[in-house]
Design a protein around this motif. Structure first.
Motif, PDB file in Angstrom:
ATOM      1  N   ASP A  23       0.830  -1.165   0.004  1.00  0.00           N
ATOM      2  CA  ASP A  23       0.097  -0.031  -0.068  1.00  0.00           C
ATOM      3  C   ASP A  23       1.015   1.209  -0.044  1.00  0.00           C
ATOM      4  OD1 ASP A  23      -2.270  -1.635   0.248  1.00  0.00           O
ATOM      5  OD2 ASP A  23      -1.988  -1.871   2.317  1.00  0.00           O
ATOM      6  N   VAL A  24       0.644   2.102  -1.106  1.00  0.00           N
ATOM      7  CA  VAL A  24       1.412   3.289  -1.125  1.00  0.00           C
ATOM      8  C   VAL A  24       0.268   4.370  -0.939  1.00  0.00           C
ATOM      9  CG1 VAL A  24       3.123   4.753  -2.445  1.00  0.00           C
ATOM     10  CG2 VAL A  24       3.185   2.087  -2.655  1.00  0.00           C
ATOM     11  N   SER A  25       0.679   5.531  -0.150  1.00  0.00           N
ATOM     12  CA  SER A  25      -0.415   6.444  -0.094  1.00  0.00           C
ATOM     13  C   SER A  25       0.254   7.965   0.346  1.00  0.00           C
ATOM     14  CB  SER A  25      -1.176   6.091   0.943  1.00  0.00           C
ATOM     15  OG  SER A  25      -0.623   6.028   2.447  1.00  0.00           O
ATOM     16  N   VAL A  26      -0.629   8.796   0.053  1.00  0.00           N
ATOM     17  CA  VAL A  26      -0.055  10.092   0.494  1.00  0.00           C
ATOM     18  C   VAL A  26      -1.269  10.614   1.752  1.00  0.00           C
ATOM     19  CG1 VAL A  26      -0.116  12.662  -0.012  1.00  0.00           C
ATOM     20  CG2 VAL A  26       0.973  10.696  -1.650  1.00  0.00           C
ATOM     21  N   PRO A  27      -1.173  10.514   2.909  1.00  0.00           N
ATOM     22  CA  PRO A  27      -2.190  10.878   3.809  1.00  0.00           C
ATOM     23  C   PRO A  27      -2.431  12.321   3.807  1.00  0.00           C
ATOM     24  CG  PRO A  27      -0.218  10.643   4.799  1.00  0.00           C
ATOM     25  CD  PRO A  27       0.255  10.170   3.466  1.00  0.00           C
ATOM     26  N   ASP A  28      -3.392  12.536   4.455  1.00  0.00           N
ATOM     27  CA  ASP A  28      -3.888  14.076   4.582  1.00  0.00           C
ATOM     28  C   ASP A  28      -3.845  14.633   3.343  1.00  0.00           C
ATOM     29  OD1 ASP A  28      -4.153  13.945   7.446  1.00  0.00           O
ATOM     30  OD2 ASP A  28      -1.953  14.096   7.554  1.00  0.00           O
ATOM     31  N   ALA A  29      -4.662  14.156   2.351  1.00  0.00           N
ATOM     32  CA  ALA A  29      -4.560  14.660   0.926  1.00  0.00           C
ATOM     33  C   ALA A  29      -5.975  15.441   0.723  1.00  0.00           C
ATOM     34  CB  ALA A  29      -4.383  13.778  -0.039  1.00  0.00           C
ATOM     35  N   SER A  30      -6.166  16.145  -0.485  1.00  0.00           N
ATOM     36  CA  SER A  30      -7.461  16.730  -0.643  1.00  0.00           C
ATOM     37  C   SER A  30      -7.729  16.408  -2.268  1.00  0.00           C
ATOM     38  CB  SER A  30      -7.235  18.459  -0.337  1.00  0.00           C
ATOM     39  OG  SER A  30      -6.214  18.637  -1.502  1.00  0.00           O
ATOM     40  N   GLY A  31      -8.993  16.806  -2.738  1.00  0.00           N
ATOM     41  CA  GLY A  31      -9.323  16.938  -3.998  1.00  0.00           C
ATOM     42  C   GLY A  31      -8.327  17.603  -4.930  1.00  0.00           C
ATOM     43  N   HIS A  32      -7.617  18.938  -4.426  1.00  0.00           N
ATOM     44  CA  HIS A  32      -6.728  19.790  -5.022  1.00  0.00           C
ATOM     45  C   HIS A  32      -5.544  18.810  -5.186  1.00  0.00           C
ATOM     46  CE1 HIS A  32      -4.620  23.318  -6.145  1.00  0.00           C
ATOM     47  NE2 HIS A  32      -3.637  22.927  -5.413  1.00  0.00           N
ATOM     48  N   ASN A  33      -5.113  18.138  -4.253  1.00  0.00           N
ATOM     49  CA  ASN A  33      -3.866  17.013  -4.327  1.00  0.00           C
ATOM     50  C   ASN A  33      -4.017  16.088  -5.482  1.00  0.00           C
ATOM     51  OD1 ASN A  33      -3.476  17.273  -0.812  1.00  0.00           O
ATOM     52  ND2 ASN A  33      -2.246  18.527  -2.348  1.00  0.00           N
ATOM     53  N   TRP A  34      -5.228  15.511  -5.402  1.00  0.00           N
ATOM     54  CA  TRP A  34      -5.573  14.564  -6.510  1.00  0.00           C
ATOM     55  C   TRP A  34      -5.259  15.129  -7.873  1.00  0.00           C
ATOM     56  CZ3 TRP A  34      -5.686   9.453  -7.015  1.00  0.00           C
ATOM     57  CH2 TRP A  34      -6.264   8.588  -6.041  1.00  0.00           C
ATOM     58  N   GLN A  35      -6.002  16.349  -7.961  1.00  0.00           N
ATOM     59  CA  GLN A  35      -5.698  16.980  -9.257  1.00  0.00           C
ATOM     60  C   GLN A  35      -4.139  17.385  -9.524  1.00  0.00           C
ATOM     61  OE1 GLN A  35      -8.114  17.563 -11.535  1.00  0.00           O
ATOM     62  NE2 GLN A  35      -6.254  17.878 -12.914  1.00  0.00           N
ATOM     63  N   ASP A  36      -3.598  17.678  -8.618  1.00  0.00           N
ATOM     64  CA  ASP A  36      -1.909  17.804  -8.851  1.00  0.00           C
ATOM     65  C   ASP A  36      -1.540  16.711  -9.419  1.00  0.00           C
ATOM     66  OD1 ASP A  36      -2.015  20.565  -7.993  1.00  0.00           O
ATOM     67  OD2 ASP A  36      -1.396  20.079  -6.080  1.00  0.00           O
ATOM     68  N   VAL A  37      -1.691  15.581  -9.096  1.00  0.00           N
ATOM     69  CA  VAL A  37      -0.979  14.252  -9.260  1.00  0.00           C
ATOM     70  C   VAL A  37      -1.603  14.118 -10.788  1.00  0.00           C
ATOM     71  CG1 VAL A  37      -1.293  11.637  -9.085  1.00  0.00           C
ATOM     72  CG2 VAL A  37      -1.024  13.297  -7.031  1.00  0.00           C
ATOM     73  N   LEU A  38      -2.814  14.327 -11.122  1.00  0.00           N
ATOM     74  CA  LEU A  38      -3.327  13.980 -12.377  1.00  0.00           C
ATOM     75  C   LEU A  38      -2.667  14.689 -13.377  1.00  0.00           C
ATOM     76  CD1 LEU A  38      -7.331  13.721 -12.221  1.00  0.00           C
ATOM     77  CD2 LEU A  38      -5.263  11.834 -12.151  1.00  0.00           C
ATOM     78  N   ASP A  39      -2.434  16.259 -12.962  1.00  0.00           N
ATOM     79  CA  ASP A  39      -1.624  17.035 -13.865  1.00  0.00           C
ATOM     80  C   ASP A  39      -0.306  16.838 -13.841  1.00  0.00           C
ATOM     81  OD1 ASP A  39      -3.843  18.746 -13.992  1.00  0.00           O
ATOM     82  OD2 ASP A  39      -3.020  20.132 -12.450  1.00  0.00           O
ATOM     83  N   LEU A  40       0.346  16.088 -12.796  1.00  0.00           N
ATOM     84  CA  LEU A  40       1.853  15.601 -12.888  1.00  0.00           C
ATOM     85  C   LEU A  40       1.929  14.517 -13.997  1.00  0.00           C
ATOM     86  CD1 LEU A  40       4.861  15.729 -11.705  1.00  0.00           C
ATOM     87  CD2 LEU A  40       3.708  13.881 -10.101  1.00  0.00           C
ATOM     88  N   VAL A  41       1.004  13.642 -13.872  1.00  0.00           N
ATOM     89  CA  VAL A  41       0.838  12.413 -14.740  1.00  0.00           C
ATOM     90  C   VAL A  41       0.965  12.906 -16.357  1.00  0.00           C
ATOM     91  CG1 VAL A  41      -0.468  10.595 -15.854  1.00  0.00           C
ATOM     92  CG2 VAL A  41      -0.088  10.793 -13.326  1.00  0.00           C
ATOM     93  N   VAL A  42       0.236  13.790 -16.388  1.00  0.00           N
ATOM     94  CA  VAL A  42      -0.214  14.366 -17.836  1.00  0.00           C
ATOM     95  C   VAL A  42       1.452  15.253 -18.484  1.00  0.00           C
ATOM     96  CG1 VAL A  42      -1.224  16.193 -19.343  1.00  0.00           C
ATOM     97  CG2 VAL A  42      -2.302  14.538 -18.000  1.00  0.00           C
ATOM     98  N   GLU A  43       1.966  16.172 -17.407  1.00  0.00           N
ATOM     99  CA  GLU A  43       3.085  16.904 -17.824  1.00  0.00           C
ATOM    100  C   GLU A  43       4.181  16.115 -17.850  1.00  0.00           C
ATOM    101  OE1 GLU A  43       3.373  19.490 -14.319  1.00  0.00           O
ATOM    102  OE2 GLU A  43       1.524  20.319 -14.948  1.00  0.00           O
ATOM    103  N   THR A  44       4.542  14.932 -17.223  1.00  0.00           N
ATOM    104  CA  THR A  44       5.673  14.019 -17.442  1.00  0.00           C
ATOM    105  C   THR A  44       5.445  13.013 -18.415  1.00  0.00           C
ATOM    106  OG1 THR A  44       4.818  12.446 -15.735  1.00  0.00           O
ATOM    107  CG2 THR A  44       6.126  14.073 -14.799  1.00  0.00           C
ATOM    108  N   GLY A  45       4.335  12.882 -19.126  1.00  0.00           N
ATOM    109  CA  GLY A  45       4.138  11.896 -20.198  1.00  0.00           C
ATOM    110  C   GLY A  45       4.282  10.780 -19.844  1.00  0.00           C
ATOM    111  N   TRP A  46       4.022  10.264 -18.689  1.00  0.00           N
ATOM    112  CA  TRP A  46       3.705   8.843 -18.325  1.00  0.00           C
ATOM    113  C   TRP A  46       2.607   8.439 -19.134  1.00  0.00           C
ATOM    114  CZ3 TRP A  46       4.586  10.805 -12.645  1.00  0.00           C
ATOM    115  CH2 TRP A  46       5.772  10.706 -12.333  1.00  0.00           C
ATOM    116  N   LYS A  47       2.686   7.061 -19.737  1.00  0.00           N
ATOM    117  CA  LYS A  47       1.391   6.553 -20.159  1.00  0.00           C
ATOM    118  C   LYS A  47       0.505   6.381 -19.071  1.00  0.00           C
ATOM    119  CE  LYS A  47      -0.093   2.565 -22.667  1.00  0.00           C
ATOM    120  NZ  LYS A  47       0.413   1.100 -23.232  1.00  0.00           N
TER     121      LYS A  47
END
Length: 168
Positions: A23-47
């Motif tokens: 189990d890998v996690s980021v505790p104490d997150a928010s919807g904004h943090n989730w969006q940051d992760v999605l943006d990171l995935v797109v920006e880095t070009g990860w499939k």
């Protein structure tokens, strides 16, 4: 320089000891943090591949993925760090970012470095720790991205962790 050395941490990547999907996690997150992760995935070009149940869909905004009806299937996001290393995010809650990795894909120093780089990218983007625990364990994490150290560090000593965690 590597965050962690394979010889020092390989016990934490043993599927028989940790479970194959820790189990890998980021505790104490928010919807904004989730969006940051999605943006990171797109920006880095990860499939990546977003799905709701069996339906593969375009990557939505985090708010849409997190605001599903109670009886709907939990959305998931598959992210390939490279062709043979996969992380699977599950949108269980906006309060914690959860994902799995398959330890069978993370054997050796090169793949450990890829994994640590992934944790570092997420941790730096969010300014939060990213923690790995044995599969199904809600206890102490064994390693993770430390914000202040700006690197992935051990959070448990291998020998003492397994002597305490082992059934007796």
């Amino acid at each position: 320089m590597a965050d962690l050395l394979w010889d020092d941490v390989k016990c934490f990547f043993d599927p028989d000891l940790m479970g194959s999907l820790p189990d890998v996690s980021v505790p104490d997150a928010s919807g904004h943090n989730w969006q940051d992760v999605l943006d990171l995935v797109v920006e880095t070009g990860w499939k990546c591949q977003y799905s709701e149940g069996e339906r593969v869909l375009p990557l939505p905004r985090a708010e849409a993925a997190l605001s599903r009806p109670a009886d709907a299937e939990c959305p998931s996001l598959r992210v390939w760090l490279r062709a043979d290393v996969l992380a699977i995010f599950r949108f269980y809650s906006d309060e914690e970012i959860d994902f799995d990795v398959d330890l069978r894909e993370l054997q050796g120093q090169e793949r450990l470095d890829v994994f640590c780089g992934f944790l570092r990218e997420i941790g730096r983007r969010l300014g939060k720790p990213v923690l790995m625990r044995p599969e199904g364990a809600h206890g102490h994490p064994v390693l993770g991205f430390d914000v202040e150290a700006d690197r992935v560090v051990l959070l448990a000593e291998p020998l003492s962790f397994f002597s305490v965690a082992a059934p007796g």
